[in-house]
Design a protein around this motif. Structure first.
Motif, PDB file in Angstrom:
ATOM      1  N   ILE A 145     -48.391  20.424  31.727  1.00 31.76           N
ATOM      2  CA  ILE A 145     -47.512  21.338  31.900  1.00 31.76           C
ATOM      3  C   ILE A 145     -47.180  21.874  30.901  1.00 31.76           C
ATOM      4  O   ILE A 145     -47.037  22.262  29.833  1.00 31.76           O
ATOM      5  CB  ILE A 145     -45.823  21.533  31.940  1.00 31.76           C
ATOM      6  CG1 ILE A 145     -45.487  19.816  33.310  1.00 31.76           C
ATOM      7  CG2 ILE A 145     -45.160  22.218  32.280  1.00 31.76           C
ATOM      8  CD1 ILE A 145     -44.725  19.653  33.574  1.00 31.76           C
ATOM      9  N   THR A 146     -47.520  23.494  31.579  1.00 31.31           N
ATOM     10  CA  THR A 146     -47.547  24.615  30.046  1.00 31.31           C
ATOM     11  C   THR A 146     -47.407  26.106  30.938  1.00 31.31           C
ATOM     12  O   THR A 146     -46.992  26.260  31.677  1.00 31.31           O
ATOM     13  CB  THR A 146     -48.739  25.102  29.353  1.00 31.31           C
ATOM     14  OG1 THR A 146     -49.082  26.493  28.269  1.00 31.31           O
ATOM     15  CG2 THR A 146     -49.961  26.017  30.698  1.00 31.31           C
ATOM     16  N   VAL A 147     -46.279  26.337  29.474  1.00 33.76           N
ATOM     17  CA  VAL A 147     -45.016  27.937  30.434  1.00 33.76           C
ATOM     18  C   VAL A 147     -45.784  29.139  29.660  1.00 33.76           C
ATOM     19  O   VAL A 147     -45.872  28.691  28.958  1.00 33.76           O
ATOM     20  CB  VAL A 147     -43.730  27.137  29.225  1.00 33.76           C
ATOM     21  CG1 VAL A 147     -42.618  28.502  29.777  1.00 33.76           C
ATOM     22  CG2 VAL A 147     -43.054  26.138  29.667  1.00 33.76           C
ATOM     23  N   PRO A 148     -45.780  29.996  30.620  1.00 39.54           N
ATOM     24  CA  PRO A 148     -46.857  31.176  30.366  1.00 39.54           C
ATOM     25  C   PRO A 148     -45.426  31.963  29.534  1.00 39.54           C
ATOM     26  O   PRO A 148     -44.523  32.603  30.272  1.00 39.54           O
ATOM     27  CB  PRO A 148     -47.360  31.423  31.959  1.00 39.54           C
ATOM     28  CG  PRO A 148     -46.138  30.645  32.651  1.00 39.54           C
ATOM     29  CD  PRO A 148     -46.020  29.492  32.644  1.00 39.54           C
ATOM     30  N   LEU A 149     -45.483  32.061  28.484  1.00 42.20           N
ATOM     31  CA  LEU A 149     -44.829  32.957  27.859  1.00 42.20           C
ATOM     32  C   LEU A 149     -45.324  33.783  26.163  1.00 42.20           C
ATOM     33  O   LEU A 149     -46.272  33.860  26.934  1.00 42.20           O
ATOM     34  CB  LEU A 149     -43.226  31.964  26.688  1.00 42.20           C
ATOM     35  CG  LEU A 149     -42.782  31.357  27.751  1.00 42.20           C
ATOM     36  CD1 LEU A 149     -42.021  30.472  26.261  1.00 42.20           C
ATOM     37  CD2 LEU A 149     -41.945  31.924  27.862  1.00 42.20           C
ATOM     38  N   ASN A 150     -44.715  34.611  25.981  1.00 45.27           N
ATOM     39  CA  ASN A 150     -45.393  35.725  24.637  1.00 45.27           C
ATOM     40  C   ASN A 150     -46.394  34.693  24.713  1.00 45.27           C
ATOM     41  O   ASN A 150     -45.951  34.026  23.419  1.00 45.27           O
ATOM     42  CB  ASN A 150     -44.126  35.801  23.422  1.00 45.27           C
ATOM     43  CG  ASN A 150     -44.822  37.250  23.463  1.00 45.27           C
ATOM     44  OD1 ASN A 150     -46.285  37.655  22.751  1.00 45.27           O
ATOM     45  ND2 ASN A 150     -43.520  37.773  22.564  1.00 45.27           N
ATOM     46  N   PRO A 151     -47.623  35.017  24.043  1.00 44.96           N
ATOM     47  CA  PRO A 151     -48.586  34.553  23.795  1.00 44.96           C
ATOM     48  C   PRO A 151     -47.817  34.129  21.749  1.00 44.96           C
ATOM     49  O   PRO A 151     -48.875  33.364  21.160  1.00 44.96           O
ATOM     50  CB  PRO A 151     -49.834  35.254  23.781  1.00 44.96           C
ATOM     51  CG  PRO A 151     -49.642  36.490  24.788  1.00 44.96           C
ATOM     52  CD  PRO A 151     -47.476  36.288  24.404  1.00 44.96           C
ATOM     53  N   SER A 152     -47.849  35.816  21.723  1.00 50.02           N
ATOM     54  CA  SER A 152     -47.362  35.587  19.783  1.00 50.02           C
ATOM     55  C   SER A 152     -46.443  34.721  19.726  1.00 50.02           C
ATOM     56  O   SER A 152     -46.248  33.959  17.935  1.00 50.02           O
ATOM     57  CB  SER A 152     -47.590  37.307  19.675  1.00 50.02           C
ATOM     58  OG  SER A 152     -45.904  37.826  19.481  1.00 50.02           O
ATOM     59  N   PHE A 153     -45.350  34.248  20.528  1.00 52.93           N
ATOM     60  CA  PHE A 153     -44.089  33.338  19.959  1.00 52.93           C
ATOM     61  C   PHE A 153     -43.806  32.940  21.522  1.00 52.93           C
ATOM     62  O   PHE A 153     -42.772  33.278  22.133  1.00 52.93           O
ATOM     63  CB  PHE A 153     -43.366  34.196  20.005  1.00 52.93           C
ATOM     64  CG  PHE A 153     -42.200  33.829  19.331  1.00 52.93           C
ATOM     65  CD1 PHE A 153     -41.380  33.096  17.953  1.00 52.93           C
ATOM     66  CD2 PHE A 153     -40.657  33.322  20.430  1.00 52.93           C
ATOM     67  CE1 PHE A 153     -40.895  32.914  17.085  1.00 52.93           C
ATOM     68  CE2 PHE A 153     -39.610  32.842  19.290  1.00 52.93           C
ATOM     69  CZ  PHE A 153     -39.712  32.368  17.710  1.00 52.93           C
ATOM     70  N   ALA A 154     -44.440  31.634  21.862  1.00 53.97           N
ATOM     71  CA  ALA A 154     -44.698  30.357  22.767  1.00 53.97           C
ATOM     72  C   ALA A 154     -43.002  29.586  22.637  1.00 53.97           C
ATOM     73  O   ALA A 154     -43.312  28.613  23.666  1.00 53.97           O
ATOM     74  CB  ALA A 154     -45.531  30.453  23.506  1.00 53.97           C
ATOM     75  N   SER A 155     -42.587  29.298  21.279  1.00 55.43           N
ATOM     76  CA  SER A 155     -41.876  27.815  21.527  1.00 55.43           C
ATOM     77  C   SER A 155     -40.491  28.078  21.627  1.00 55.43           C
ATOM     78  O   SER A 155     -40.396  29.028  21.210  1.00 55.43           O
ATOM     79  CB  SER A 155     -41.850  28.545  19.745  1.00 55.43           C
ATOM     80  OG  SER A 155     -41.110  26.525  19.141  1.00 55.43           O
TER      81      SER A 155
END
Length: 256
Positions: A145-155
């Motif tokens: 599972i990977t969460v599609p978030l801001n690629p520069s800050f996905a923490s």
């Protein structure tokens, strides 16, 4: 957000097992337990928690999610923690160049729900706060599972990740409507009551010369009625508006 605890309402339990691999702080475990119970998840497994188990700080930070913490199980290895599960998904931020199928939390929740409903034992792996799961742990999973978030800050912190997956799981079950009209001691107005009110206000507007252009009157009336319809008025509110009109005009409905 204020407390949403209500001991008089039923508690949803079960769902996928949540496995926290080498969680670092008791506080984080407690926050995860709280997030789990928010979403009706109650099966927690811990693999070598850094600060030992049980942990007082976890209890303090769980905000009453004792049902989760009191039944948490302790394991020495990730393989042992998932040994009895038939379906395991694992969370990760990075693809790590692995040949593996990656899905979003929503897709994962739908697939896990289908397997769970079919009677399979399912679980989700979460890695340590700083490093995430190692590759050997990821190979134990059927999908990642990977969460599609801001690629520069996905923490995400650990509890956020658990809550996000848990929320998507909860949404695949029997979820209450997104919008609910609470009418207190009153009840929603009937269409007859609304039409009676519309006739009242339209009559007063007619009397005061509001409808200056006869050909526009039908569309103006429709717009006015639509505006009140969107309010979803209660029977009490309709009576209140009748009273307001009577006060403004000095006339009772139907009077002179």
């Amino acid at each position: 957000m204020t407390s949403g605890k209500d001991p008089n309402r039923p508690t949803i339990t079960g769902g996928p097992t949540v496995i926290l691999v080498q969680p670092q702080m008791g506080e984080n475990i407690g926050a995860c337990a709280r997030a789990m119970l928010n979403c009706g998840l109650t099966e927690l497994r811990l693999v070598r928690p850094r600060d030992g188990w049980p942990n007082e700080k976890a209890q303090a930070n769980a905000s009453g999610a004792d049902l989760v913490l009191d039944n948490a199980k302790l394991y020495e290895t990730t393989a042992e923690a998932v040994a009895d599960l038939q379906v395991v998904y694992a969370t990760t931020v990075r693809t790590r160049g692995m040949v593996q199928e990656f899905v979003t939390p929503r897709v994962a929740a739908e697939e896990l729900r289908a397997r769970y409903t079919a009677g399979h034992t399912v679980g989700v792996l979460f890695g340590p706060e700083r490093t995430g799961l190692v590759n050997d742990d990821l190979t134990l999973a059927d999908k990642l599972i990977t969460v599609p978030l801001n690629p520069s800050f996905a923490s995400l912190n650990l509890a956020q990740a658990v809550l996000l997956i848990g929320y998507e799981w909860f949404q695949t079950g029997e979820v209450p409507p997104e919008r609910v009209l609470h009418t207190g001691q009153s009840r929603p107005a009937t269409k007859a009551e609304l039409l009676n009110f519309f006739e009242h206000i339209e009559g007063e507007l007619e009397r005061t010369g509001f409808f200056t252009t006869p050909e526009k009157r039908p569309s103006m009336v429709r717009n006015l009625r639509n505006a009140f319809e969107r309010m979803q008025m209660t029977e009490q509110e309709v009576r209140t508006f009748h009273g307001i009109l009577a006060s403004l005009t000095g006339r009772r409905k139907g009077g002179t």
